[in-house]
Scaffold this motif. Structure first.
Motif: not given
Length: 575
Positions: A24-47
């Motif tokens: 489970r994703v606990l935390r992400v930074n802005d750069a990963l959000c830009r790479i994937t196109g998801y918000t931090a909350d959307e990334v943390c809501a998934r595996s």
């Protein structure tokens, strides 16, 4: 998180994620959000594995197991992520395991770099390696690979197959009358027409110049004939608009069935059939028929092609050199390197006897590369004994503009540590003006390395002097046809004087070829010629005889450079 780590994590220029041991994703930074196109909350809501493209989910599964088992501290893998907008993103994923003070796993730290641009560049490079730059069809290299694969498959499954070699009729006249751009446009027109005539399973390539190849898998003789006749008719219906003129398009096609032949035999057979079609009047096809006892012409040519190809792919290239005399100092200042081929029968073949086979099977680049490497090694060997040596290396038309040859030059200059000006690359006039833009770029690349260039056969196409203002040669080698009659023929004298005048006006040097005696040498000197070459100066001799004190280890085996899966400098370096 400690504040320093948290700040570095949040503002890192690459994607960062903190992942628990369950994925489970606990935390992400802005750069990963830009790479994937998801918000931090959307990334943390998934595996974390859900970010991967479905095809690449388990790409790093083995490495992950090694990491969790403690056998590695970190791992890296290239894989694809699925962007929020649906497209794929190539990333370089680095994963490390963080443990507590007692060694228990706490969480994973993932670093994600977007490498899509590099991957796209690599794909473009791969495309260039396998495709013709003008028509975007497969090139000769890729065609050879496809032919080998289809021949092997046909032999294994008895499925048959055929090769079609197509050569445009009177293509040279189009280039001469309308220019090379018109010729290129015609080739594109033909390529498009051929694409419309082949099946999805067929392989179409431009092999060079105005020659195309088509592999027809799983066909018999009748089907191959039907396909060839259909192509002849389709091209006959084409009309190219060149310089506001309507030009009919026709071609001669040679057909060869696989029929248990080797790749080399199939190519040579199709070549023979193509020339048979030309001799029969062009605008038609001909199928290769095994020769009868009454007709051995085809079989002998096929056997000769096989014999030469076999010699080219072994250690049977030999290097000769011919001296070039400085007419001002009366000293030999440089040599031209000449390639010979020793066959299994012991015959020593001159280039005009074997280069057609090298061109047919895509080996000319390998031969040219081998000579370049030999030249650099010989110059370096002479420098070690205190002698300055300049060598002229002939470059074939197929190698002009090839980035692999430039890479070989870079490699040998770095390895041998020689003065680049000691390497003079000779291009024939016909090859140089065959594609002005490509030749100019090629010459600029060599000159930027410090190498020099010579125009061979100068004057053979006198009208081509127009192009000299676009090309940057250091030497003009005057065609021997003008030198042979120089002492008696007024026309030859006028041509030579014109070339000398142009060369001097451009600040270049001239070399007279085919110089036969002292009297000719003296008259050429008085006419302003700078260098002389020919039997009157010296006949070609084996390099090992001309430079008897060279180190035995300088020679590089030819086989390391004429393998068909070549060319990379590392295979043929100076050791």
């Amino acid at each position: 998180m400690h504040s320093a780590f948290e700040n570095a994590f949040a503002h890192a220029p690459i994607g960062m994620a903190l992942v628990d041991m369950g994925g489970r994703v606990l935390r992400v930074n802005d750069a990963l959000c830009r790479i994937t196109g998801y918000t931090a909350d959307e990334v943390c809501a998934r595996s974390f594995r859900d970010l991967s493209d479905p095809h690449d989910v388990d790409v790093d599964a083995p490495q992950n197991l090694e990491l969790l088992a403690g056998r590695v501290q970190t791992y890296q893998v290239e894989k694809r992520y699925r962007h929020a907008w649906g497209h794929r993103v190539w990333v370089l994923l680095s994963v490390s395991l963080v443990r507590d003070d007692e060694g228990r796993p706490l969480h994973l730290i993932a670093q994600v770099q977007d490498i899509s641009e590099r991957k796209a560049f690599e794909e473009r490079l791969e495309h260039l390696v396998d495709h013709d730059y003008l028509t975007a069809l497969f090139n000769g290299r890729r065609f050879e690979q496809a032919l080998a694969q289809e021949v092997k498959s046909a032999a294994r499954y008895g499925s048959g197959g055929a090769l079609l070699l197509l050569d445009l009729d009177h293509f040279k006249a189009v280039n001469d009358q309308f220019g090379h751009k018109a010729g290129d446009d015609l080739l594109k027109t033909v390529a498009a027409a051929l694409r419309g005539r082949i099946r999805e399973t067929d392989v179409l390539a431009r092999l060079g110049g105005d020659e195309f190849g088509i592999i027809l898998p799983q066909v018999d003789g009748e089907q191959a004939d039907v396909a060839a006749e259909g192509i002849v008719r389709a091209l006959r219906r084409q009309t190219a608009i060149l310089a506001e003129h309507q030009i009919p398009v026709t071609a001669s096609i040679g057909v060869a069935l696989f029929d248990g032949l080797t790749n080399i035999e199939i190519l040579a057979a199709a070549d023979l059939a193509m020339y048979e079609a030309k001799e029969a009047g062009r605008n038609r096809f001909a199928r290769y028929r095994p020769p009868t006892h009454a007709s051995t012409r085809s079989s002998s040519r096929l056997a000769e092609a096989e014999r030469i190809h076999r010699a080219l792919t072994r250690d049977q290239l030999e290097l000769y050199c011919q001296p070039i005399l400085d007419l001002a100092t009366n000293e030999v200042s440089q040599y031209e390197l000449l390639v010979r081929l020793r066959t299994d029968d012991g015959d020593l073949l001159l280039p005009n006897a074997f280069l057609y086979v090298a061109e047919r099977f895509g080996i000319t680049l390998s031969v040219d590369s081998w000579v370049v490497e030999q030249a650099a090694a010989l110059i370096a060997a002479q420098a070690r004994v205190g002698r300055s040596l300049t060598l002229n290396v002939n470059i074939s038309a197929q190698s002009i503009g090839n980035p692999q040859l430039v890479a070989v030059v870079d490699q040998v200059l770095a390895d041998a540590r020689i003065d680049p000006a000691r390497l003079v690359f000779e291009l024939t006039e016909a090859a140089a003006i065959g594609n002005i833009d490509r030749t100019k770029k090629f010459m600029m690349e060599l000159r930027s390395r410090g190498c020099r260039l010579a125009l061979d056969d100068s004057g053979a196409g006198f009208g081509s002097f127009y192009y000299l203002k676009h090309l940057f040669f250091d030497f003009f080698k005057i065609d021997g046809d003008f030198i042979r009659g120089f002492c008696e023929n007024t026309t030859d004298q006028l041509v030579v004087e014109a070339i000398v005048g142009i060369a001097k006006g451009l600040g270049k040097k001239t070399v007279a070829e085919f110089v036969t005696d002292r009297d000719m040498m003296d008259r050429l000197r008085r006419s302003g010629i700078d260098y002389a070459q020919g039997f009157g100066v010296g006949v070609p001799q084996p390099v090992v005889e001309t430079f008897r004190d060279i180190e035995p280890r300088w020679l590089i085996p030819a086989s390391s450079c004429t393998r068909q899966d070549r060319v990379t400098p590392s295979r043929c370096g100076i050791g």
